[in-house]
Each structure stands twice: as C-alpha cells, then as structure tokens.
Design an enzyme around this catalytic site. Structure first.
Site, PDB file in Angstrom:
ATOM      1  N   HIS A 193     -10.428   2.565   7.597  1.00  0.00           N
ATOM      2  CA  HIS A 193     -10.271   2.788   6.168  1.00  0.00           C
ATOM      3  C   HIS A 193      -9.004   2.103   5.721  1.00  0.00           C
ATOM      4  O   HIS A 193      -8.121   1.833   6.521  1.00  0.00           O
ATOM      5  CB  HIS A 193     -10.216   4.292   5.849  1.00  0.00           C
ATOM      6  CG  HIS A 193     -10.423   4.583   4.394  1.00  0.00           C
ATOM      7  ND1 HIS A 193      -9.394   4.798   3.526  1.00  0.00           N
ATOM      8  CD2 HIS A 193     -11.554   4.674   3.655  1.00  0.00           C
ATOM      9  CE1 HIS A 193      -9.874   5.022   2.310  1.00  0.00           C
ATOM     10  NE2 HIS A 193     -11.171   4.955   2.363  1.00  0.00           N
ATOM     11  N   GLU A 215      -0.704   9.207  -1.251  1.00  0.00           N
ATOM     12  CA  GLU A 215      -0.068   8.499  -2.372  1.00  0.00           C
ATOM     13  C   GLU A 215      -0.950   8.525  -3.611  1.00  0.00           C
ATOM     14  O   GLU A 215      -0.455   8.584  -4.745  1.00  0.00           O
ATOM     15  CB  GLU A 215       0.272   7.060  -1.972  1.00  0.00           C
ATOM     16  CG  GLU A 215      -0.894   6.095  -1.908  1.00  0.00           C
ATOM     17  CD  GLU A 215      -1.928   6.426  -0.836  1.00  0.00           C
ATOM     18  OE1 GLU A 215      -3.135   6.232  -1.104  1.00  0.00           O
ATOM     19  OE2 GLU A 215      -1.555   6.897   0.255  1.00  0.00           O
ATOM     20  N   ASP A 216      -2.267   8.510  -3.407  1.00  0.00           N
ATOM     21  CA  ASP A 216      -3.170   8.555  -4.550  1.00  0.00           C
ATOM     22  C   ASP A 216      -3.151   9.926  -5.221  1.00  0.00           C
ATOM     23  O   ASP A 216      -3.232  10.030  -6.448  1.00  0.00           O
ATOM     24  CB  ASP A 216      -4.595   8.179  -4.145  1.00  0.00           C
ATOM     25  CG  ASP A 216      -5.087   8.914  -2.912  1.00  0.00           C
ATOM     26  OD1 ASP A 216      -4.282   9.617  -2.272  1.00  0.00           O
ATOM     27  OD2 ASP A 216      -6.282   8.790  -2.588  1.00  0.00           O
ATOM     28  N   ASN A 276       0.308  -8.074   5.319  1.00  0.00           N
ATOM     29  CA  ASN A 276      -0.123  -6.687   5.380  1.00  0.00           C
ATOM     30  C   ASN A 276       1.025  -5.730   5.059  1.00  0.00           C
ATOM     31  O   ASN A 276       2.115  -5.834   5.600  1.00  0.00           O
ATOM     32  CB  ASN A 276      -0.692  -6.357   6.758  1.00  0.00           C
ATOM     33  CG  ASN A 276      -1.176  -4.930   6.846  1.00  0.00           C
ATOM     34  OD1 ASN A 276      -0.603  -4.108   7.543  1.00  0.00           O
ATOM     35  ND2 ASN A 276      -2.222  -4.602   6.105  1.00  0.00           N
ATOM     36  N   ASP A 290     -11.782   0.830  -4.300  1.00  0.00           N
ATOM     37  CA  ASP A 290     -11.563   0.537  -2.881  1.00  0.00           C
ATOM     38  C   ASP A 290     -12.614  -0.456  -2.388  1.00  0.00           C
ATOM     39  O   ASP A 290     -13.793  -0.372  -2.776  1.00  0.00           O
ATOM     40  CB  ASP A 290     -11.626   1.822  -2.050  1.00  0.00           C
ATOM     41  CG  ASP A 290     -10.310   2.595  -2.080  1.00  0.00           C
ATOM     42  OD1 ASP A 290      -9.368   2.133  -2.763  1.00  0.00           O
ATOM     43  OD2 ASP A 290     -10.232   3.654  -1.439  1.00  0.00           O
TER      44      ASP A 290
END
Length: 408
Positions: free
Chosen positions: A216, A182-183, A73, A97
């Site tokens: 999420h 970050e996106d 992770n 996603d």
C-alpha cells in the site's frame, strides 16, 4: 487568453502502483464531468515498476490536462499529496490513491453537491473491493451536516472532495512527520474548520481496493507510529474543541480506532518489554484525554481494556485480552428487575482487582441484545430523585410561608 479555472484538481500520489494504476487512471478518464472542468496532478514517488511511464502515457492521451511530477521516494503519501496540493488550481481538490478508483459520476456528483450547498467538504460513498470499507456514515445523503451530528468521524481517509480555498486559508498540509494517520489528522482538521459538510450516500463514488500483494502507499511501520498518530489526532481535537460532550464525542474515534487495537489480540503475543512500552506510551494520552463520558460511549470490553490501560494494570489487562482473543462471550447479569445489564468479563466483582461495577455496565445499545433487559431503567434512581425534587419545588411555590395555598 483567459484560462478557465478547473472545478476540481485530482491529486494522485503513486508509488509502485502497477498494475492497479491502470484501472485508477481509466476511472479518471471515464468521469462524466466535462474533461475541461478537471485537471490531474500525478506525483510518482520514486517508483521502479513502470508507474512513472504509465502516468506519462496517460498524460499524452487524456482529454483533460495532466501534470506528471517525478520525485525521489518520500516514504509515505504525505509528500506527494503536498506537492500536488501546491500545484493545484481547481476550486476543489480530490485525493485519489493510485490503487483505488472512482465511480464514473463521482466528481460530477460531488462537485454539484458542494456547489449546491456551499459546503467545504463532500464525502462520497465508499465501497470496498477485497477489503472492508467504512459503512456507518452512508445511511442517507446529507446536504449539510457537521462532524458532531453524523458518523463522519469514522471516515478520516483523505479521499474526500475539499474546497481548496478552505485549505489555502488555513495553510493546511499533510503532516510529513507522521508515517501513519496523516490523512486522519488532515481530514479531521478540515471537518472542524469547514463551513458545512455534505454526504453523497446514494451513489458509490469511491472504490477502495485491497491489493493482492499486500502493499500500500502507506508505510506500515511499527506500533510506536500508531501512538504517534493517536497523540496527534487527540491533540488536534483538544486544540479545536473545548472540553465537554462535543470533545468527548470526537475523542471516541482515536481511542477506539487507533489506540485500542494496540491492546487487542496481538498484545497477548507481545513480549513483556513491548507490553510495558505500550502502556508507557499510552499513559500520557489516557491522563490527558480519557474521561468518564468517553468510557460511557464504548462497549463494555472496549471500556474495560482502556480502563486497565489508564490504571496501568498489565496483570489484569492480559487475562481480559486473552478472554477476548479466545472469542468467549461474557455472561450477562441482569439486576434491578432487568433494568441493568452487567457483562461479567474477567475480574468482575473481584475484590482484589477493585474494578468499579460501572465499567461492566452495558449501555442500552449493547444491553438490548440480552433477553429480559428493560430499557429506560438504568438511570431510574436519578430520575426518581429529579422528580422528587421537582415535586418539592412545586409544593414550595404553591404554598405561602404560613402553609396556606397561594391565591390563584
């Protein structure tokens, strides 16, 4: 044997994605584009709920090539996306996603749109499922636009079709030091570097799914992460766009979407220490990037809150936030025969507060909601001055130095 390059690589970063991953993968399998034209790279980011096994089963049966990567992770979506991007072979990449799903014709339509117009980024219409989705940019399909000529700055999620050559040429990757936003950083950079952007507005390409469990792929984190995100996006815009109207147009997005919510209703519940810390974090951002033109583009209550943040006036800010939290409606004051509408939020014309009237002045798009408003008069004084100057200039040109009319 020559291996044909796929048209698009679908990159799926997945963490604890069950059972939503099942529908996500089914939507990939159901794509109308020929399976030979796509590849899937799925990165299991250390899941323990069967996500990895689900991906392996999909890889074994899927009609298109699927690569499954297992890793420890990483704590956020950036790492898995970067791993997938490093393995991608497609002419385009699409970041999907694991909670969400594609419309059946999504990839076929978006690839066709990019190829038809030679554009580097293609946006497909997004629809929310159990959550809200951005709406303002889907008014019409656009073969070719840019970030300055449309509302696409208000959709900075990574779920877009990107021409891989653009990303490779500029060595673009997701910033793994950011835990949120970050996106937005990645997508805004792509917008700014792109040779054209297309918008598919007449077909729902992407279904943004709200999870019942509230989880999420993005790590939520504390409020300081939001300031990190705002700072990164503001700095990126400032780096790529010279100071002026175009920069201010884009700066509206981080101020409105990322920074302003930190001074929303939750601010009223924050401890004194947290409130002070938020103001301290905001100060360098306001000092560096806040301008009158950005302020003008906001609604009165948005502008007022950010004005008080810029001025570091917590004693005035809190009553404004509480007023908004109570969902009160500010009284409208019409002046100049209805050509100006002031919204009397707290401290309006309070001499002790010293906030300029201009902060409370509604721009036409907001003022139109109030009966009696006469549009077109806010800048009437300026326009009269310009007209007078033009008349004087015309008169001087038409007259000789002696005052006689110039010959025709």
């Amino acid at each position: 044997m020559t291996v044909t390059q796929p048209d698009v690589t679908v990159i799926i970063g997945a963490y604890e994605a069950m059972p939503y991953l099942v529908e996500c993968l089914a939507s990939v399998e159901a794509q109308t584009i020929d399976p030979g034209r796509i590849e899937v790279i799925a990165v299991d980011d250390g899941s323990t709920d069967g996500t990895g096994e689900c991906l392996e089963e999909f890889a074994a049966r899927a009609p298109m090539p699927v690569t499954v990567i297992q890793q420890d992770n990483s704590g956020g979506p950036s790492g898995p996306r970067n791993v997938g991007l490093g393995k991608a072979a497609g002419r385009y990449v699409f970041f999907l996603d694991a909670d969400d799903r594609l419309g059946p014709e999504a990839l076929e339509r978006m690839v066709a749109m990019g190829d038809k117009n030679g554009t580097d980024v293609v946006l497909g219409r997004v629809e929310g499922v159990n959550r809200t989705a951005p709406k303002s940019m889907w008014g019409k399909t656009l073969d070719r636009t840019d970030v300055f000529s449309s509302n696409i700055k208000f959709t900075l999620s990574a779920q877009k079709l990107f021409r891989r050559e653009l990303l490779t040429r500029h060595n673009m990757r997701f910033d793994e030091s950011l835990w949120t936003g970050e996106d937005a950083l990645f997508t805004m950079e792509a917008y700014l570097r792109a040779d054209g952007i297309s918008v598919v507005a007449d077909y729902t390409c992407y279904y943004l799914v709200g999870r019942d469990d509230g989880k999420h792929v993005t790590k939520t984190g504390g409020y300081t992460l939001r300031f990190d995100s705002a700072r990164a996006l503001m700095n990126l815009i400032a780096e790529h766009v010279p100071a002026g109207d175009r920069r201010d147009l884009l700066m509206v997005r981080p101020f409105l979407i990322t920074l302003l919510p930190q001074f929303g209703p939750k601010y009223a519940k924050d401890s004194e220490k947290v409130r002070q810390h938020k103001l301290e974090l905001a100060k360098p951002l306001m000092d560096a990037h806040w301008t009158p033109d950005i302020a003008r583009r906001l609604k009165v209550e948005e502008r007022l809150r950010l004005h008080l943040v810029a001025e570091q006036r917590p004693e005035l800010l809190l009553p404004v936030v509480e007023f908004i939290k109570a969902k009160k409606q500010a009284a409208a004051l019409l002046e100049k025969k209805g050509r100006r509408v002031y919204l009397a939020y707290p401290h309006f014309r309070d001499a002790a507060a010293g906030i300029p009237d201009s902060v409370y002045l509604a721009e036409p798009r907001e003022a139109r909601a109030f009966p009696g408003y006469r549009e077109g008069g806010v800048d009437s004084f300026l326009r009269r001055a310009v007209r007078k100057a033009r008349r004087m200039l015309k008169s001087s040109r038409e007259a000789t130095p002696g005052g006689r009319a110039a010959p025709a």
